[in-house]
Scaffold this motif. Structure first.
Motif, PDB file in Angstrom:
ATOM      1  N   UNK A   5      19.120  -5.227  -1.493  1.00  0.00           N
ATOM      2  CA  UNK A   5      19.721  -4.159  -0.853  1.00  0.00           C
ATOM      3  C   UNK A   5      18.992  -2.999  -0.803  1.00  0.00           C
ATOM      4  N   UNK A   6      18.915  -2.451   0.173  1.00  0.00           N
ATOM      5  CA  UNK A   6      18.239  -0.933   0.302  1.00  0.00           C
ATOM      6  C   UNK A   6      19.305   0.026   1.102  1.00  0.00           C
ATOM      7  N   UNK A   7      19.107   1.173   0.890  1.00  0.00           N
ATOM      8  CA  UNK A   7      20.076   2.034   1.390  1.00  0.00           C
ATOM      9  C   UNK A   7      19.590   2.265   2.763  1.00  0.00           C
ATOM     10  N   UNK A   8      20.499   2.610   3.681  1.00  0.00           N
ATOM     11  CA  UNK A   8      20.118   2.912   5.154  1.00  0.00           C
ATOM     12  C   UNK A   8      20.080   4.331   5.455  1.00  0.00           C
ATOM     13  N   UNK A   9      19.895   5.136   4.586  1.00  0.00           N
ATOM     14  CA  UNK A   9      19.627   6.693   4.753  1.00  0.00           C
ATOM     15  C   UNK A   9      18.223   7.136   4.407  1.00  0.00           C
ATOM     16  N   UNK A  10      17.331   6.000   4.037  1.00  0.00           N
ATOM     17  CA  UNK A  10      15.860   6.429   3.900  1.00  0.00           C
ATOM     18  C   UNK A  10      15.222   7.153   5.082  1.00  0.00           C
ATOM     19  N   UNK A  53       0.804  -1.271  -0.108  1.00  0.00           N
ATOM     20  CA  UNK A  53       0.044   0.018   0.074  1.00  0.00           C
ATOM     21  C   UNK A  53       0.828   1.362   0.095  1.00  0.00           C
ATOM     22  N   UNK A  54       2.115   1.059   0.430  1.00  0.00           N
ATOM     23  CA  UNK A  54       3.088   2.283   0.380  1.00  0.00           C
ATOM     24  C   UNK A  54       4.080   2.043  -0.188  1.00  0.00           C
ATOM     25  N   UNK A  55       5.054   3.236  -0.252  1.00  0.00           N
ATOM     26  CA  UNK A  55       6.440   2.924  -0.742  1.00  0.00           C
ATOM     27  C   UNK A  55       7.350   2.530   0.589  1.00  0.00           C
ATOM     28  N   UNK A  56       6.928   2.913   1.633  1.00  0.00           N
ATOM     29  CA  UNK A  56       7.923   2.606   2.868  1.00  0.00           C
ATOM     30  C   UNK A  56       7.785   0.979   3.154  1.00  0.00           C
ATOM     31  N   UNK A  57       6.381   0.546   2.761  1.00  0.00           N
ATOM     32  CA  UNK A  57       6.291  -0.981   3.154  1.00  0.00           C
ATOM     33  C   UNK A  57       6.833  -1.694   1.916  1.00  0.00           C
ATOM     34  N   UNK A  58       7.155  -1.118   0.865  1.00  0.00           N
ATOM     35  CA  UNK A  58       7.960  -1.990  -0.227  1.00  0.00           C
ATOM     36  C   UNK A  58       9.391  -1.898   0.248  1.00  0.00           C
TER      37      UNK A  58
END
Length: 694
Positions: A274-279, A259-264
């Protein structure tokens, strides 16, 4: 089943404290080999996730290498290749070209600005259309954006952004990147297309550039250029050897959307992405602006290049309602950083080895804007100047550009190191001792040094040498690296099959090069003397020496035993005469010249003028002529008052084109409106002036 399940350790012995004392491969049954290979694949994928995504490896690098090697041995011995296998990360046979494919969903750009008021205007528009929203703030990576497609958890396609609608299929190259999982983990969607940014870490970029410089290769301008140049290599084994990484930051399409970008983004690590830890997530645009200002302050401390922040509407329904234009998504905005200006730290020093063996120290910099150009390296000139400026790794310096071309370190702005940089005692390329000559330093390895060899061959084949089209920096490096050239003389032993076996060489390019080399076997003496690359002997001095001595043997005898005879020649004084004697009395140089003379016969110089019928004209030749060599044609026009040069410019009057001509000179002629004439037209032009070409 994922290896993170409760009973994973019991099911797979290669997850924690894995054994590396394997039974010999030839003692395994096929079923046992299949079972062990599958366990190794699963374990290696899990170790990759822990290393690249979680930054929490649980085994040592040496153990990982042992598991990887065992899997590779099993797959080779029992023909157990698998599309998802980690062993596919080592690359395969080179491709001839990339296939262009359409993206699953458009990869559009986003609006951007460096002004806070423009960011606020973006937020005002969002509020008018969808009300108050939360924003996800992310670093804006300065790399190469790509689409990664997973079906049933397996990587099936990786595509460059291209024009946003379609791009190049670089799947084989993407498989060689450690942080690109071949197979997803956990409870992943049946279909998933994600957007990621491929980049080269800054420390790895500087190390890679240093290695390139020390090998005599042209360094990359910045990490983004290095990444773009790497990901589109036709040979995936080259990509495997370069230090690329990936951050994933968006879902393009999925069979099961959040439902949201943060959930993705929270689900990505569960799947091995791998995602960036500065989000960060904020509920006010002023917090998003403050987030960008904080990142400006720490950008130099990050191990990846960013040029701003991206502010995205979090809610997916709101995103859909905001829609998109033909060029960009309307739910996101990039708040750009100001360009770095002139002052930057030195992160390393590389040593470049030139054609004559001279060592030139090069400062590797955090990329900085100097007069509108991004600069990541600058000359330090020589040891004497380094000591005078007290420059060293870690210092913050001011960078300038000499004549708007060559960047150099002007001064130290902030001293953060002890003392100044010292050149090594041995050559960084070949390990030979380094000798000092006043403020200069030289490698004593001669042509045994690959860097000197490459540059010497480039010079021999260049405009100031024998003008062999098709032998530029890239092709010479390729031939030396393939061990087809260990001396200049080896040019004359090249064979068509050797060339066509190399990446990028076809029958036509191989034939053209061999024709160029064959036509240089009887060069004019002046051209040959210049091509040898003797210090301080360029085309003008070589011509005067040829005029004085007429034959190569007469010249060499004087250079070795009667240097005083050379001093009376125009452009040759005591210092140059000494350089000539040193060159020809060197055993290594003497051997190299003798080897070259087994293939090349410099022609006796004839400088008697035959008139001025062609005075004021400048000719350039490309391709081979019938009945005469190109060198003989050049000598003919020069004997009648014309100039014969190796490159086309606005001062060129005619480009004479023979058989198998090079394309670059024809392109230069078209760009400079220079008439292009064939051999028949060239002969007619000479005949009109009473000149015969024999």
């Amino acid at each position: 089943m994922s290896l993170t399940d409760e009973n994973a350790d019991e099911d797979n012995p290669y997850l924690r404290a894995p054994p590396t004392d394997f039974d010999p491969v030839d003692e395994l049954s096929e079923s046992a080999a299949e079972r062990q290979a599958e366990q190794l694949r699963e374990a290696i994928r899990d170790h990759d996730r822990r290393y690249y995504v979680e930054n929490d490896p649980i085994i040592a690098d040496r153990t990982y290498d042992a598991l990887f090697a065992r899997l590779r041995d099993l797959e080779e011995a029992f023909d157990l290749s698998h599309p998802d296998s980690p062993t596919r990360s080592v690359g395969g046979e080179p491709l001839e070209a990339f296939e262009t494919v359409e993206h699953v969903a458009p990869m559009l750009s986003i609006d951007q600005s460096g002004e806070a008021d423009d960011v606020r205007e973006f937020a005002d528009r969002v509020r008018r259309e969808v009300g108050d929203v939360d924003y996800v703030c992310e670093p804006k990576f300065d790399g190469v954006s790509m689409e990664f497609v997973y079906e049933d958890g397996s990587l099936t396609r990786a595509v460059t952004r291209g024009d946003g609608r379609e791009g190049d299929d670089v799947t084989r190259n993407a498989r060689t990147i450690g942080s690109v999982p071949q197979r997803l983990h956990g409870d992943y969607p049946d279909f998933l297309a994600v957007r990621g940014e491929v980049y080269m870490p800054k420390d790895a970029f500087q190390t890679h550039n240093r290695e390139r410089i020390e090998r005599g290769e042209e360094p990359f301008a910045n990490p983004r250029n290095a990444t773009a140049g790497t990901i589109r290599q036709l040979d995936s084994s080259v990509v495997a050897d370069r230090p690329l990484e990936v951050f994933y930051f968006d879902v393009l399409e999925a069979s099961d959307l959040e439902n949201s970008h943060r959930d993705e983004l929270e689900r990505f690590p569960e799947w091995g992405l791998r995602v960036n830890d500065r989000v960060e997530v904020v509920d006010d645009i002023e917090d998003a602006i403050e987030y960008r200002d904080r990142l400006v302050e720490i950008r130099d401390d990050l191990n990846y290049e960013i040029d701003g922040t991206v502010i995205k509407v979090d809610d997916r329904e709101a995103r859909e309602e905001l829609g998109r234009t033909a060029r960009h998504d309307r739910y996101a905005f990039a708040y750009k950083f100001p360009a770095r200006a002139e002052i930057t730290p030195i992160v390393d020093v590389a040593v470049q080895v030139g054609r004559t063996g001279r060592l030139t120290p090069v400062a590797l910099l955090e990329p900085v804007d100097v007069g509108g150009v991004t600069v990541s390296r600058a000359s330090l000139h020589n040891p004497e100047e380094i000591a005078e400026k007290n420059v060293n790794v870690g210092d913050t310096v001011r960078v300038q550009r000499a004549g708007d071309v060559i960047p150099y370190v002007e001064e130290v702005v902030e001293k953060d190191s002890e003392g100044h940089y010292e050149l090594p005692d041995t050559c960084p390329v070949c390990g030979s001792p380094v000798e000092r000559d006043g403020p200069m330093a030289f490698c004593t390895g001669g042509v045994a040094c690959d860097a000197q060899l490459r540059r010497l061959i480039e010079y021999y084949a260049g405009d100031d040498g024998l003008d062999l089209e098709g032998l530029g920096e890239k092709s010479v490096r390729q031939l030396v690296d393939a061990e087809l050239l260990e001396s200049v003389a080896d040019l004359y032993d090249l064979e068509r099959e050797e060339l066509t076996s190399l990446e990028g060489w076809g029958e036509t390019s191989a034939e053209n090069l061999l024709s160029e080399i064959d036509s240089s076997r009887e060069p004019p003496l002046a051209a040959f003397l210049s091509a040898l690359g003797i210090p301080h002997v360029g085309p003008t001095t070589a011509r005067e020496l040829a005029r004085e001595f007429a034959t190569f043997e007469a010249f060499r005898e004087a250079a070795k035993n009667e240097p005083e005879r050379l001093e009376g020649v125009d452009d040759v004084g005591e210092a140059v005469a000494q350089q000539l004697q040193d060159f020809f009395t060197s055993e290594a140089n003497a051997d190299a010249v003798d080897e070259l003379l087994e293939h090349v016969s410099p022609q006796e110089a004839e400088f008697e003028s035959s008139g001025d019928a062609l005075e004021g004209l400048t000719f350039v030749f490309t391709g081979s002529l019938e009945g005469v060599t190109r060198s003989e044609a050049q000598a003919t026009v020069e004997a009648h008052g014309a100039n014969a040069t190796g490159s086309v410019s606005g001062n060129t009057d005619y480009l004479v084109v023979g058989e198998n001509p090079g394309q670059s000179k024809r392109d230069d002629a078209a760009a400079n409106d220079v008439p292009i004439v064939g051999e028949a037209e060239f002969r007619d032009l000479l005949n009109e002036r009473g000149i015969e070409l024999d």
